[in-house]
Design a protein around this motif. Structure first.
Motif, PDB file in Angstrom:
ATOM      1  N   MET A   1      -4.819  -3.392   8.199  1.00 52.90           N
ATOM      2  CA  MET A   1      -5.345  -3.810   6.900  1.00 52.90           C
ATOM      3  C   MET A   1      -4.900  -5.240   6.572  1.00 52.90           C
ATOM      4  O   MET A   1      -3.846  -5.688   6.997  1.00 52.90           O
ATOM      5  N   LYS A   2      -5.712  -5.907   5.805  1.00 52.86           N
ATOM      6  CA  LYS A   2      -5.428  -7.290   5.425  1.00 52.86           C
ATOM      7  C   LYS A   2      -4.345  -7.348   4.350  1.00 52.86           C
ATOM      8  O   LYS A   2      -4.355  -6.590   3.388  1.00 52.86           O
ATOM      9  N   LYS A   3      -3.410  -8.297   4.508  1.00 52.22           N
ATOM     10  CA  LYS A   3      -2.390  -8.519   3.484  1.00 52.22           C
ATOM     11  C   LYS A   3      -2.992  -9.356   2.361  1.00 52.22           C
ATOM     12  O   LYS A   3      -3.413 -10.489   2.578  1.00 52.22           O
ATOM     13  N   ALA A   4      -3.033  -8.794   1.169  1.00 53.59           N
ATOM     14  CA  ALA A   4      -3.571  -9.526   0.025  1.00 53.59           C
ATOM     15  C   ALA A   4      -2.485 -10.311  -0.694  1.00 53.59           C
ATOM     16  O   ALA A   4      -2.742 -11.371  -1.261  1.00 53.59           O
ATOM     17  N   ILE A   5      -1.253  -9.780  -0.673  1.00 53.89           N
ATOM     18  CA  ILE A   5      -0.108 -10.442  -1.315  1.00 53.89           C
ATOM     19  C   ILE A   5       1.012 -10.597  -0.291  1.00 53.89           C
ATOM     20  O   ILE A   5       1.379  -9.639   0.380  1.00 53.89           O
ATOM     21  N   GLU A   6       1.540 -11.807  -0.197  1.00 53.38           N
ATOM     22  CA  GLU A   6       2.722 -12.051   0.632  1.00 53.38           C
ATOM     23  C   GLU A   6       3.719 -12.895  -0.165  1.00 53.38           C
ATOM     24  O   GLU A   6       3.377 -13.953  -0.682  1.00 53.38           O
ATOM     25  N   VAL A   7       4.923 -12.393  -0.253  1.00 50.97           N
ATOM     26  CA  VAL A   7       6.015 -13.094  -0.928  1.00 50.97           C
ATOM     27  C   VAL A   7       7.065 -13.409   0.135  1.00 50.97           C
ATOM     28  O   VAL A   7       7.541 -12.501   0.822  1.00 50.97           O
ATOM     29  N   LYS A   8       7.385 -14.693   0.294  1.00 56.00           N
ATOM     30  CA  LYS A   8       8.283 -15.111   1.369  1.00 56.00           C
ATOM     31  C   LYS A   8       9.484 -15.875   0.824  1.00 56.00           C
ATOM     32  O   LYS A   8       9.342 -16.942   0.224  1.00 56.00           O
ATOM     33  N   ASN A   9      10.665 -15.274   1.022  1.00 52.56           N
ATOM     34  CA  ASN A   9      11.940 -15.909   0.666  1.00 52.56           C
ATOM     35  C   ASN A   9      11.928 -16.490  -0.742  1.00 52.56           C
ATOM     36  O   ASN A   9      12.392 -17.610  -0.988  1.00 52.56           O
ATOM     37  N   LEU A  10      11.407 -15.709  -1.678  1.00 53.07           N
ATOM     38  CA  LEU A  10      11.229 -16.179  -3.048  1.00 53.07           C
ATOM     39  C   LEU A  10      12.556 -16.107  -3.809  1.00 53.07           C
ATOM     40  O   LEU A  10      13.266 -15.105  -3.751  1.00 53.07           O
ATOM     41  N   SER A  11      12.863 -17.171  -4.532  1.00 56.99           N
ATOM     42  CA  SER A  11      14.031 -17.161  -5.413  1.00 56.99           C
ATOM     43  C   SER A  11      13.668 -17.826  -6.732  1.00 56.99           C
ATOM     44  O   SER A  11      12.760 -18.652  -6.805  1.00 56.99           O
ATOM     45  N   LEU A  29       8.142  -9.561   0.237  1.00 54.87           N
ATOM     46  CA  LEU A  29       7.300  -8.423  -0.100  1.00 54.87           C
ATOM     47  C   LEU A  29       5.890  -8.699   0.395  1.00 54.87           C
ATOM     48  O   LEU A  29       5.420  -9.837   0.339  1.00 54.87           O
ATOM     49  N   SER A  30       5.210  -7.673   0.897  1.00 53.65           N
ATOM     50  CA  SER A  30       3.796  -7.813   1.234  1.00 53.65           C
ATOM     51  C   SER A  30       3.062  -6.545   0.797  1.00 53.65           C
ATOM     52  O   SER A  30       3.612  -5.443   0.862  1.00 53.65           O
ATOM     53  N   VAL A  31       1.838  -6.736   0.321  1.00 52.45           N
ATOM     54  CA  VAL A  31       1.016  -5.625  -0.135  1.00 52.45           C
ATOM     55  C   VAL A  31      -0.368  -5.785   0.475  1.00 52.45           C
ATOM     56  O   VAL A  31      -0.985  -6.851   0.374  1.00 52.45           O
ATOM     57  N   GLU A  32      -0.855  -4.726   1.103  1.00 52.33           N
ATOM     58  CA  GLU A  32      -2.154  -4.767   1.776  1.00 52.33           C
ATOM     59  C   GLU A  32      -3.278  -4.321   0.840  1.00 52.33           C
ATOM     60  O   GLU A  32      -3.037  -3.713  -0.207  1.00 52.33           O
ATOM     61  N   GLU A  33      -4.502  -4.607   1.237  1.00 50.23           N
ATOM     62  CA  GLU A  33      -5.669  -4.093   0.522  1.00 50.23           C
ATOM     63  C   GLU A  33      -5.590  -2.570   0.450  1.00 50.23           C
ATOM     64  O   GLU A  33      -5.268  -1.907   1.428  1.00 50.23           O
ATOM     65  N   LEU A  66       1.677 -16.092  -1.293  1.00 51.69           N
ATOM     66  CA  LEU A  66       0.339 -16.248  -0.738  1.00 51.69           C
ATOM     67  C   LEU A  66      -0.549 -15.127  -1.262  1.00 51.69           C
ATOM     68  O   LEU A  66      -0.161 -13.951  -1.229  1.00 51.69           O
ATOM     69  N   ILE A  67      -1.718 -15.499  -1.784  1.00 56.06           N
ATOM     70  CA  ILE A  67      -2.723 -14.534  -2.211  1.00 56.06           C
ATOM     71  C   ILE A  67      -3.920 -14.710  -1.291  1.00 56.06           C
ATOM     72  O   ILE A  67      -4.546 -15.767  -1.258  1.00 56.06           O
ATOM     73  N   ASN A  68      -4.192 -13.683  -0.479  1.00 56.67           N
ATOM     74  CA  ASN A  68      -5.274 -13.758   0.511  1.00 56.67           C
ATOM     75  C   ASN A  68      -5.155 -15.012   1.384  1.00 56.67           C
ATOM     76  O   ASN A  68      -6.118 -15.736   1.606  1.00 56.67           O
ATOM     77  N   ASN A  69      -3.922 -15.256   1.846  1.00 58.64           N
ATOM     78  CA  ASN A  69      -3.575 -16.370   2.742  1.00 58.64           C
ATOM     79  C   ASN A  69      -3.627 -17.747   2.077  1.00 58.64           C
ATOM     80  O   ASN A  69      -3.388 -18.752   2.739  1.00 58.64           O
ATOM     81  N   ASN A  70      -3.933 -17.798   0.775  1.00 53.42           N
ATOM     82  CA  ASN A  70      -3.853 -19.065   0.046  1.00 53.42           C
ATOM     83  C   ASN A  70      -2.433 -19.247  -0.477  1.00 53.42           C
ATOM     84  O   ASN A  70      -1.871 -18.330  -1.083  1.00 53.42           O
ATOM     85  N   GLN A 191     -10.258   3.097  -4.001  1.00 51.65           N
ATOM     86  CA  GLN A 191     -11.719   3.003  -3.921  1.00 51.65           C
ATOM     87  C   GLN A 191     -12.206   1.560  -3.826  1.00 51.65           C
ATOM     88  O   GLN A 191     -13.150   1.263  -3.092  1.00 51.65           O
ATOM     89  N   GLN A 192     -11.570   0.681  -4.586  1.00 54.38           N
ATOM     90  CA  GLN A 192     -12.016  -0.717  -4.637  1.00 54.38           C
ATOM     91  C   GLN A 192     -11.229  -1.630  -3.697  1.00 54.38           C
ATOM     92  O   GLN A 192     -11.442  -2.828  -3.673  1.00 54.38           O
ATOM     93  N   LYS A 193     -10.291  -1.038  -2.940  1.00 56.80           N
ATOM     94  CA  LYS A 193      -9.471  -1.775  -1.967  1.00 56.80           C
ATOM     95  C   LYS A 193      -8.730  -2.961  -2.610  1.00 56.80           C
ATOM     96  O   LYS A 193      -8.758  -4.089  -2.118  1.00 56.80           O
ATOM     97  N   LYS A 194      -8.068  -2.667  -3.727  1.00 61.67           N
ATOM     98  CA  LYS A 194      -7.236  -3.659  -4.389  1.00 61.67           C
ATOM     99  C   LYS A 194      -5.808  -3.566  -3.860  1.00 61.67           C
ATOM    100  O   LYS A 194      -5.398  -2.529  -3.336  1.00 61.67           O
ATOM    101  N   ALA A 195      -5.063  -4.645  -4.001  1.00 64.10           N
ATOM    102  CA  ALA A 195      -3.622  -4.622  -3.742  1.00 64.10           C
ATOM    103  C   ALA A 195      -2.959  -4.583  -5.116  1.00 64.10           C
ATOM    104  O   ALA A 195      -3.089  -5.526  -5.902  1.00 64.10           O
ATOM    105  N   THR A 196      -2.266  -3.481  -5.429  1.00 61.49           N
ATOM    106  CA  THR A 196      -1.735  -3.283  -6.777  1.00 61.49           C
ATOM    107  C   THR A 196      -0.223  -3.174  -6.767  1.00 61.49           C
ATOM    108  O   THR A 196       0.357  -2.439  -5.971  1.00 61.49           O
ATOM    109  N   ILE A 197       0.407  -3.928  -7.672  1.00 58.58           N
ATOM    110  CA  ILE A 197       1.848  -3.821  -7.904  1.00 58.58           C
ATOM    111  C   ILE A 197       2.059  -3.377  -9.342  1.00 58.58           C
ATOM    112  O   ILE A 197       1.544  -3.994 -10.274  1.00 58.58           O
ATOM    113  N   MET A 198       2.827  -2.307  -9.515  1.00 63.07           N
ATOM    114  CA  MET A 198       3.148  -1.809 -10.854  1.00 63.07           C
ATOM    115  C   MET A 198       4.649  -1.838 -11.070  1.00 63.07           C
ATOM    116  O   MET A 198       5.408  -1.244 -10.298  1.00 63.07           O
TER     117      MET A 198
END
Length: 228
Positions: A1-11, A29-33, A66-70, A191-198
């Motif tokens: 699955m595609k990673k929609a959210i990637e957090v790298k060494n965040l401080s 942290l990473s979260v997939e579709e 990174l959001i969708n590799n941006n 259903q909508q293939k979202k990446a959700t963080i709660m």
């Protein structure tokens, strides 16, 4: 699955001039579709700070999002605002509905911001999926807390973002409504293939999540992987 959210060494370090407070420490942290992730932990642990940085509402001290590799966190304010509106839907503790707009007009307003023609079919579909079709002509003051949060979810999903960020979305609800809202959120994520963080303080809700992270003193660690 595609990673929609990637957090790298965040401080994130806050400096009030007298002392420095480290809110986040080298967070990854990473979260997939289609993945629904919860972050739990005590108040002041850095949960909401992490969410606001992922959502582009504040900048990190170091690291990247990174959001969708941006490289979202490295964009200028204008570009980040554009990406945030296109890619991210926010659901907050308070539904923050516009008091003088009906349920349907809350969504119609999103179209106006986007400068698009009114998407009635999209409205009809979302209201039906969330079980609030009969509320379309009602105002926020006429809705229960659970109903207002359903409308907030519809509004967050309306422009079809790839990422949903929910900060204590059930804090003001009773137990039954809380379970109902999170179950809907989990269903929409799949259903909508979202990446959700709660972010939540209510550990009873984590049964709906694929992964659960625990945060304390700015340190994030995986607590459970419900897929396994």
């Amino acid at each position: 699955m595609k990673k929609a959210i990637e957090v790298k060494n965040l401080s994130k370090i806050f400096d009030d001039g007298r002392k420095k407070i480290t809110a986040l420490k080298e967070t990854n942290l990473s979260v997939e579709e289609g993945e629904f992730v919860a972050i739990i932990g005590p108040s002041g642990s850095g949960k909401s700070t992490l969410l606001t940085i992922i959502g582009g509402l504040q900048a990190p001290s170091d690291g990247e999002v990174l959001i969708n590799n941006n490289k979202f966190s490295e964009e200028n304010d204008k570009k980040r605002t554009e990406l945030r509106f296109k890619e991210i839907g926010f659901i907050l503790q308070a539904s923050n509905l516009i008091p003088f707009l009906t349920v349907e007009d809350q969504l119609r307003f999103v179209n106006k911001i986007e400068k698009k023609a009114f998407q009635k079919e999209r409205v009809d579909s979302l209201l039906e999926q969330l079980g609030i079709t009969d509320l379309r002509d009602k105002y926020p003051s006429e809705l229960s807390g659970g109903e207002r949060q359903r409308v907030a979810i519809a509004r967050a999903l309306f422009h079809d973002p790839s990422v949903i960020l929910a900060d204590e979305p059930t804090a003001s609800l009773d137990s039954n409504r809380a379970f109902e809202v999170v179950e809907i959120l989990a269903k929409q994520t799949k259903q909508q293939k979202k990446a959700t963080i709660m972010v939540t303080h209510d550990e009873r809700l984590i049964k709906y999540c694929d992964k659960v992270y625990y945060m304390e003193d700015g340190n994030l660690r995986l607590a459970t992987d419900n897929n396994k």
